[in-house]
Design a protein around this motif. Structure first.
Motif, PDB file in Angstrom:
ATOM      1  N   PRO A  43     -73.929 -75.086 -34.110  1.00 13.08           N
ATOM      2  CA  PRO A  43     -73.484 -74.905 -32.724  1.00 13.08           C
ATOM      3  C   PRO A  43     -74.670 -74.799 -31.773  1.00 13.08           C
ATOM      4  N   LEU A  91     -66.679 -74.885 -29.317  1.00 17.26           N
ATOM      5  CA  LEU A  91     -66.360 -73.555 -29.813  1.00 17.26           C
ATOM      6  C   LEU A  91     -66.544 -72.525 -28.715  1.00 17.26           C
ATOM      7  N   GLU A 104     -71.941 -58.965 -33.222  1.00 17.07           N
ATOM      8  CA  GLU A 104     -71.215 -60.053 -33.838  1.00 17.07           C
ATOM      9  C   GLU A 104     -70.539 -60.884 -32.773  1.00 17.07           C
ATOM     10  N   PHE A 107     -65.752 -66.107 -33.205  1.00 20.47           N
ATOM     11  CA  PHE A 107     -65.516 -67.491 -32.813  1.00 20.47           C
ATOM     12  C   PHE A 107     -64.041 -67.859 -32.873  1.00 20.47           C
ATOM     13  N   GLY A 108     -63.637 -68.698 -31.936  1.00 21.52           N
ATOM     14  CA  GLY A 108     -62.332 -69.311 -32.001  1.00 21.52           C
ATOM     15  C   GLY A 108     -62.361 -70.510 -32.936  1.00 21.52           C
ATOM     16  N   PRO A 109     -61.205 -71.148 -33.158  1.00 20.82           N
ATOM     17  CA  PRO A 109     -61.134 -72.272 -34.094  1.00 20.82           C
ATOM     18  C   PRO A 109     -61.744 -73.557 -33.546  1.00 20.82           C
TER      19      PRO A 109
ATOM     20  N   TYR B  33     -79.060 -63.724 -38.943  1.00 25.39           N
ATOM     21  CA  TYR B  33     -77.657 -63.709 -39.345  1.00 25.39           C
ATOM     22  C   TYR B  33     -77.335 -64.859 -40.291  1.00 25.39           C
ATOM     23  N   TYR B  35     -73.818 -66.983 -41.039  1.00 27.48           N
ATOM     24  CA  TYR B  35     -72.431 -67.251 -40.693  1.00 27.48           C
ATOM     25  C   TYR B  35     -71.859 -68.262 -41.677  1.00 27.48           C
ATOM     26  N   GLN B  37     -68.676 -71.172 -42.194  1.00 26.12           N
ATOM     27  CA  GLN B  37     -67.677 -71.982 -41.513  1.00 26.12           C
ATOM     28  C   GLN B  37     -66.869 -72.760 -42.539  1.00 26.12           C
ATOM     29  N   GLY B  40     -62.330 -76.857 -40.432  1.00 29.61           N
ATOM     30  CA  GLY B  40     -61.375 -76.708 -39.343  1.00 29.61           C
ATOM     31  C   GLY B  40     -61.342 -75.337 -38.713  1.00 29.61           C
ATOM     32  N   ALA B  41     -62.295 -74.507 -39.038  1.00 33.87           N
ATOM     33  CA  ALA B  41     -62.283 -73.138 -38.517  1.00 33.87           C
ATOM     34  C   ALA B  41     -63.561 -72.850 -37.757  1.00 33.87           C
ATOM     35  N   GLY B  42     -63.539 -71.765 -37.023  1.00 35.37           N
ATOM     36  CA  GLY B  42     -64.737 -71.310 -36.338  1.00 35.37           C
ATOM     37  C   GLY B  42     -65.670 -70.614 -37.307  1.00 35.37           C
ATOM     38  N   LEU B  43     -66.767 -70.116 -36.785  1.00 41.98           N
ATOM     39  CA  LEU B  43     -67.747 -69.436 -37.626  1.00 41.98           C
ATOM     40  C   LEU B  43     -67.372 -67.972 -37.809  1.00 41.98           C
ATOM     41  N   LEU B  45     -69.036 -64.249 -39.199  1.00 41.31           N
ATOM     42  CA  LEU B  45     -70.252 -63.547 -39.603  1.00 41.31           C
ATOM     43  C   LEU B  45     -70.107 -63.024 -41.024  1.00 41.31           C
ATOM     44  N   PHE B  88     -74.432 -71.113 -42.057  1.00 41.02           N
ATOM     45  CA  PHE B  88     -75.396 -71.251 -40.967  1.00 41.02           C
ATOM     46  C   PHE B  88     -76.294 -70.026 -40.890  1.00 41.02           C
ATOM     47  N   LEU B 102     -77.834 -66.511 -29.766  1.00 45.69           N
ATOM     48  CA  LEU B 102     -78.167 -66.971 -31.107  1.00 45.69           C
ATOM     49  C   LEU B 102     -78.557 -68.440 -31.097  1.00 45.69           C
ATOM     50  N   PHE B 104     -78.730 -71.443 -33.895  1.00 47.69           N
ATOM     51  CA  PHE B 104     -78.239 -71.742 -35.232  1.00 47.69           C
ATOM     52  C   PHE B 104     -79.013 -72.890 -35.866  1.00 47.69           C
TER      53      PHE B 104
END
Lengths: 116, 114
Positions: A43, A91, A104, A107-109, B33, B35, B37, B40-43, B45, B88, B102, B104
């Motif tokens: 990202p 995102l 923290e 995140f959304g999908p 950090y 993360y 993933q 189809g989803a977000g990240l 932690l 990540f 952040l 990445f």
């Protein structure tokens, strides 16, 4: 606790068209982020809000991208006009902290945008 | 500028240990950090480490930090098929007005086979 909500989940548009994405952060989170994730990459931050003010938009292509966070809650990200290279997952993330840490980001999908 | 590098792909068998490596550039990063993933989803932690620590263990996860070499690793013990995902590495970077954000890496795809 509800997570970060984003809509739509998928969008296909032709180049030079406009598109808008919506994000609803976790309740009470003052900080909201929009990231662009191109396939095969991590990202990349586009814009960061603290409440309804912009903290960092240095990587936002301002000639075509805009974002707002009215009332410090929901946010919209707009692309006008879209280019082929804008195809990516967008995102949204929110956080209750902005400095110090650790903090923290939730995140959304994401919204998967395909520009043809 | 800030840059985070990771190997792109790792394949292991179920039950083995996985080690994912990362190098970063910002020596002023206070926290680093990891993360995860899933498709189809977000990240999400997984864990983090403060820059004055060398190691942090959290159940099956062990994070090692070599600050001198700016090298971070994530070890997953007894890797399961459900651990298959993209991982990540991220470093804290500081923007104006005292806010942090952040940066990445490109992510490491972990594939766990039965």
């Amino acid at each position: 606790e509800a997570g970060v909500a984003q809509s739509p989940r998928y969008k296909i548009i032709e180049k030079r068209q406009s598109v808008a994405f919506w994000c609803n952060p976790i309740s009470g989170h003052a900080t909201l982020y929009w990231y662009q994730q191109i396939l095969g990459q991590g990202p990349k931050l586009l814009i960061q809000f603290q409440n309804n003010g912009v903290v960092d938009d240095s990587q936002l292509p301002k000639d075509r991208f805009s974002a707002e966070r009215l009332k410090g809650v929901d946010s919209t990200l707009k692309i006008q006009p879209a280019k082929l290279e804008d195809s990516a997952v967008y995102l949204c993330a929110s956080s209750s902290r902005t400095s110090g840490g650790p903090y923290e980001q939730y995140f959304g999908p994401g919204t998967r945008l395909t520009v043809t | 500028g800030e840059d985070v590098e990771q190997s792109l792909f790792l394949s292991v068998r179920e039950g083995d240990s996985s080690v994912i490596n990362c190098t970063y550039t910002d020596s002023s990063s206070t926290y680093l950090y990891w993360y995860k993933q899933e498709p189809g989803a977000g990240l999400q932690l997984l864990t983090y480490i403060f820059s004055n620590m060398d190691m942090k263990q959290d159940q099956r996860l062990t994070v090692l930090l070599n600050k001198k070499d700016k090298h971070l690793s994530l070890r997953i013990a007894d890797t399961q098929t459900g651990d298959s995902a993209i991982y990540f590495c991220a470093e804290t970077t500081h923007v104006n007005s005292g806010y942090s954000t952040l940066t990445f890496g490109k992510g490491t795809m972990l594939l766990v086979s039965p």
